[in-house]
Scaffold this motif. Sequence first.
Motif, PDB file in Angstrom:
ATOM      1  N   GLU A 545       0.839  -1.206   0.000  1.00 54.78           N
ATOM      2  CA  GLU A 545       0.000   0.000   0.000  1.00 54.78           C
ATOM      3  C   GLU A 545       0.871   1.251   0.000  1.00 54.78           C
ATOM      4  O   GLU A 545       0.609   2.204  -0.765  1.00 54.78           O
ATOM      5  N   GLU A 546       1.899   1.260   0.844  1.00 56.58           N
ATOM      6  CA  GLU A 546       2.781   2.425   0.910  1.00 56.58           C
ATOM      7  C   GLU A 546       3.630   2.545  -0.358  1.00 56.58           C
ATOM      8  O   GLU A 546       3.920   3.655  -0.824  1.00 56.58           O
ATOM      9  N   THR A 547       4.030   1.418  -0.908  1.00 51.39           N
ATOM     10  CA  THR A 547       4.813   1.436  -2.145  1.00 51.39           C
ATOM     11  C   THR A 547       4.009   2.056  -3.280  1.00 51.39           C
ATOM     12  O   THR A 547       4.507   2.894  -4.047  1.00 51.39           O
ATOM     13  N   ILE A 548       2.756   1.655  -3.399  1.00 51.96           N
ATOM     14  CA  ILE A 548       1.910   2.176  -4.476  1.00 51.96           C
ATOM     15  C   ILE A 548       1.681   3.673  -4.316  1.00 51.96           C
ATOM     16  O   ILE A 548       1.702   4.434  -5.295  1.00 51.96           O
ATOM     17  N   LYS A 549       1.513   4.122  -3.075  1.00 50.41           N
ATOM     18  CA  LYS A 549       1.383   5.562  -2.833  1.00 50.41           C
ATOM     19  C   LYS A 549       2.643   6.287  -3.306  1.00 50.41           C
ATOM     20  O   LYS A 549       2.565   7.359  -3.918  1.00 50.41           O
ATOM     21  N   MET A 550       3.796   5.691  -3.005  1.00 53.09           N
ATOM     22  CA  MET A 550       5.052   6.295  -3.424  1.00 53.09           C
ATOM     23  C   MET A 550       5.175   6.282  -4.954  1.00 53.09           C
ATOM     24  O   MET A 550       5.639   7.251  -5.566  1.00 53.09           O
ATOM     25  N   MET A 551       4.741   5.200  -5.580  1.00 56.84           N
ATOM     26  CA  MET A 551       4.806   5.117  -7.039  1.00 56.84           C
ATOM     27  C   MET A 551       3.972   6.213  -7.702  1.00 56.84           C
ATOM     28  O   MET A 551       4.317   6.702  -8.783  1.00 56.84           O
ATOM     29  N   LYS A 552       2.893   6.596  -7.067  1.00 62.14           N
ATOM     30  CA  LYS A 552       2.035   7.635  -7.639  1.00 62.14           C
ATOM     31  C   LYS A 552       2.673   9.026  -7.544  1.00 62.14           C
ATOM     32  O   LYS A 552       2.168   9.973  -8.140  1.00 62.14           O
ATOM     33  N   ARG A 553       3.778   9.136  -6.797  1.00 61.05           N
ATOM     34  CA  ARG A 553       4.512  10.403  -6.720  1.00 61.05           C
ATOM     35  C   ARG A 553       5.793  10.354  -7.553  1.00 61.05           C
ATOM     36  O   ARG A 553       6.623  11.254  -7.483  1.00 61.05           O
TER      37      ARG A 553
END
Length: 615
Positions: A545-553
């Motif tokens: 979940e945190e990785t995907i949030k980071m990928m969106k940035r």
Amino acid sequence: MKNIVIIILLLVINYPGQAQEGLITNINGRESKSLNGSWNYIIDPYETGFYDYRYKERNENDGEAYWSRPQEEKKEDRIEHGYEEPYTLQVPGDWNSQADVFKYYEGTVWYQRSFDLDDLDKNERYFLYFGAVNYEAHVYLNEKKIGSHKGGFTPFNFEVPKELLQKEDNFLVVKVDNKRHPEEIPTVNTDWWNFGGITRDVALIKLPNNFVEDYTLRLSPDQDIERSERKNKFTISGSFKVNESADSNAKVNLEIPELKFKKEFTKDAISEFEFNVKNLELWSPENPKLYDVKISYNNHTISDKIGFRKIETSGKDILLNGEKIFLRGISIHEEIPQDVRRAKNKEDAKQLFGYVKDLNANMVRLAHYPHNENMTRLADSLGIMVWSEIPVYWTIDFESEKVLEKAKTQLQEMITRDKNRASVIIWSVGNETPVSETRTNFMKSLIERTRKLDNTRLVSAALEVGYNREKNYVDDPLGEFTDIVSVNEYLGWYGDLPHAKENSNWEVAYDKPLFISETGAGAKGGFYGEKNERWTEEFQQWYYEETIKMMKRMPDNYSGISPWILTDFRSPRRNHPKYQEGWNRKGLIDDKGNKKKAFNILQKYYEEIEKNKSK
């Protein structure tokens, strides 16, 4: 027109008077006799069958050598080796999973089987072909050595001298040694199981005296896709490699029935040619179009299925057939976790790609070595893009010219086998190699070699990055030479917890596409708890979940991701008695075949990306 490189792999033939031969490609499209099945074996940790008591290699006629037939003619005869029941192993297959005595075994095992020939045509030529043997193989037929090979994941073949073959009871022996050595590829330190054995198909190939060894067919690298589609005119380029003794008047016929193309090429023209076709459908994940291809020469026809497409980069983007793509990937080891074994056949490939399709991925990173040809051929038909890699891994000897040559040999074998597979879009020359000038020169040499062998695909290598809460700056000097910058990142698993990704941003020193070649966290399937408890499925879910949030940035050159890894896999480095038990637990699917919670998180992320693309 760019030069089309003919790939010729020379294998050393140890039988006197035999010419060196190149790697024969597309075995399934030729006449062959399968030698798969039950083989007898001898475990030989001291290599008694290879060395005498002075530790010198036994001579060819030594009756105590394990390549000799154990024949007891009189009661007083002394025979100290034999091949018989119940000591059998299945080929293809690793030995580790077939009997408890092999579980951790690293050393020599002698394989033996006998075979007959339905007909023995002295006007034909015969070759023994091995899809892969891990790691070092010495091959003997009817008590004569015909060749040896190093490299655990690439194919090789040897011509069988005609005088050695018999119509009945051919005695075939293969010495297989999977011991790890500092001067080999890979070296002594890896994070996967060292499965030993004849792990891929074995076949006896029957060919005419003169034949097509190898061939290349692809969309011309100079193709302007938009213009070609507008004019309905596409250029295909290629080459044929016939054996050196071929007549100067040799003619090779190429036919692609669906494109209504049929042409005869003279020997002077076969090393490099181009031709135009109309109504060509380009291969893509959405339309994995393959064309039946027939290559005929000297009354011998080879059949294949080949797709045509163009992969390239433009600034910060990866383009497939002229259109920007995002690689929704997943990394895979060549293992079937439920059976604790090396994947070995088409059914195994279907199982692994079934998971990939369910994940809604369009790309796989086949790590950290070339996988079975079944994988790349199935990827062709399913429309799954492939990253294929040689096992230049971690801490090989970057100062050694001999090691570099071994790496180049495995690179050439990988490219030779799969250069006609449309699914393969990236050749990788290594993984997580430590930064130094010596290492960069070593890897640069491999990149240059790759482009010389095949200038129609992207070249990369999985790099490392320092973990930083605020900014991850990618400036590995190797990134200057690759087509895409690929990075393995584990912020939140190694060093800190997943919340460390909340404010982490990325910057790349090179104006190239950025690909996250690995990211992941371990979880034991079925172990549940709080999200901040290591090894729980909830922790792994939180990490994703945190990785995907980071990928969106991510910056605008973010072009894809292949998380680590599809399924749990065996590793001697992973020894926690409760959570690991000899398994790397970063899989999205556990060793029983059950999907972990993180599988659904990544699946939804890929669905979102696909939906946004279609808008």
